[in-house]
Design an enzyme around this catalytic site. Structure first.
Site, PDB file in Angstrom:
ATOM      1  N   TYR A   1     -13.571   1.602   2.998  1.00 50.93           N
ATOM      2  CA  TYR A   1     -12.725   2.805   3.026  1.00 50.93           C
ATOM      3  C   TYR A   1     -13.515   4.069   2.712  1.00 50.93           C
ATOM      4  O   TYR A   1     -13.078   5.169   3.022  1.00 50.93           O
ATOM      5  CB  TYR A   1     -11.566   2.669   2.031  1.00 50.93           C
TER       6      TYR A   1
ATOM      7  N   ASN B   1       0.820  -1.215   0.000  1.00 52.03           N
ATOM      8  CA  ASN B   1       0.000   0.000   0.000  1.00 52.03           C
ATOM      9  C   ASN B   1       0.850   1.259   0.000  1.00 52.03           C
ATOM     10  O   ASN B   1       1.986   1.248   0.490  1.00 52.03           O
ATOM     11  CB  ASN B   1      -0.906   0.000   1.238  1.00 52.03           C
TER      12      ASN B   1
END
Length: 421
Positions: free
Chosen positions: A244, A144
């Site tokens: 998210y 990420n």
């Protein structure tokens, strides 16, 4: 077939090993190399990996090394699962943004930018060394922020595909609700990494019946609880957003919550200590139940599927990946990295056509894509002003006073990782 896992000392790795062992017919690995500079952790996890392979009858060989060049030599695919700065850096990413009234999260907002700045140069160095050792190797990025990292790799000319476990998690959840196998569920999954929406859930393939309205009607309460969003919002949207999206749709509520409890990094660090103790047990020969709480559910299955398809094996034809837009979403640049269903094979990933996207989602995608442009520029070239511009562009920041304060904090907390600082 040889695979290398860079970041093989991660406590995630036994999840990956379990998938390789169970799905060995899909991905017949002859040698698996775990590469990590942290030799103490690496040996613990390497030992457990060998025991898992032995218990499940996998004939492949598991080796470990802290020598990156040796580890990737001759590899058909290299999986990247790095965390530059470890959980300590993650803890800072999740805390100092709160001082400015902004979400503290490791993959989006100011914390996500900090992680990108630390990570992109390291990943590009690794990728160059992979290319020198074996220019035909595929790079599968699980590091990420996946969208920004994958874009950096692609722009540098590497054979790379980005991978996230959000889509496969939804696929598994929806299959359970519908009483079908996961292979029967095809998602109309659209967006950017960690900014996605399930706009359709189809049975049997891309042209199958869309049962998303049925899922929302019959399981809306469960989905709302899972996403921690009001049921009414799901009904009004008519889609299932990634979890998210709560950082965007309920920003102030999330900031208040985060200010009242330990960071997720602190929780994970404690979990990791327990996991490493377990991994050192010479009798342990399977992934422990505690690992499910660590995160990354179904990562191993997604990774096996993707690697098998890229290497000409038996992976699924259609998979959700991160790759170049190339006109798929006409409101984004061709070289934006999007997360959508793609046809995956030996030549790489080709996005499937996507139905016109509601402006409610397209606008946010365009906004975050602009931020990612600026974030990548800051990661590649450095400089305080580039960091400020990226933060000002991010919809979770957006005000100059916040951007100024966050810029100072980001640099102060990451100076050891930023060569230009």
């Amino acid at each position: 077939m040889k695979l290398a896992v860079v970041g093989g000392g991660s406590t995630y790795t036994p999840e990956l090993i379990d998938g390789f062992a169970r799905l060995r017919d899909t991905l017949p690995i002859e040698e698996l190399v775990l590469v990590d500079p942290a030799l103490d952790r690496l040996e613990l996890i390497g030992g457990l990996a060998r025991r898992i392979f032995a218990k499940q009858g996998h004939p492949g060989r598991v080796t470990t090394t802290d020598d990156l060049d040796a580890g990737v030599e001759g590899a058909d695919a290299v999986l990247l699962q790095l965390r530059v700065g470890g959980q300590a850096a993650r803890n800072e990413d999740e805390t100092w943004p709160l001082e400015c009234g902004c979400v503290g999260q490791e993959t989006t907002g100011a914390g996500g930018l900090a992680k990108a700045l630390r990570t992109v140069p390291v990943v590009l160095d690794i990728a160059e060394r992979v290319r020198r050792a074996n220019p035909d190797a595929w790079i599968i990025d699980f590091t990420n922020p996946v969208g920004i990292v994958t874009r950096a790799l692609l722009q540098a000319g590497h054979k790379a595909v980005g991978l996230c476990n959000v889509a496969i998690g939804f696929q598994r959840k929806f299959a359970g609700m519908l009483g079908v196998t996961p292979a029967d569920v095809h998602l109309d999954h659209v967006g950017l990494n960690h900014l996605t929406w399930e706009t359709g859930v189809r049975l049997g393939g891309p042209e199958g019946e869309n049962v998303l309205p049925k899922l929302l009607a019959e399981h809306g309460d469960t989905l709302a609880d899972t996403l921690r969003l009001p049921r009414d919002i799901l009904d009004r949207l008519g889609v299932v957003p990634s979890y998210y999206l709560r950082y965007f749709y309920a920003h102030d509520e999330v900031v208040r919550e985060l200010g009242t409890k330990p960071s997720r990094a602190a929780e994970v660090a404690e979990m990791e200590r327990e996991l490493l103790k377990m991994y050192g047990d010479p009798e342990l020969d399977e992934k422990p139940a505690l690992l499910a709480k660590r995160g990354g559910a179904y990562y191993s299955e997604a990774a096996v599927d993707l690697a098998a398809s890229l290497l000409g094996g038996g992976g699924s034809r259609y998979q959700v990946v991160n790759t170049y837009n190339k006109g798929t979403l006409p409101f984004l640049p061709d070289d934006a990295v999007i997360e959508v269903q793609a046809s995956v094979g030996h030549a790489g990933a080709t996005p499937l056509p996507v139905a016109p996207v509601d402006p409610l989602y397209a606008g946010l995608m365009a906004n975050v894509t602009a931020y990612e442009d600026l974030a990548l520029e800051a990661a590649l070239r450095g400089g305080r002003e580039r960091v400020f511009r990226a933060l000002l562009a991010h919809p979770l920041v957006g005000q100059y006073a916040y951007a100024e304060g966050l810029t100072d904090r980001l640099i102060a907390h990451n100076r050891e990782h930023l060569a230009w600082a």
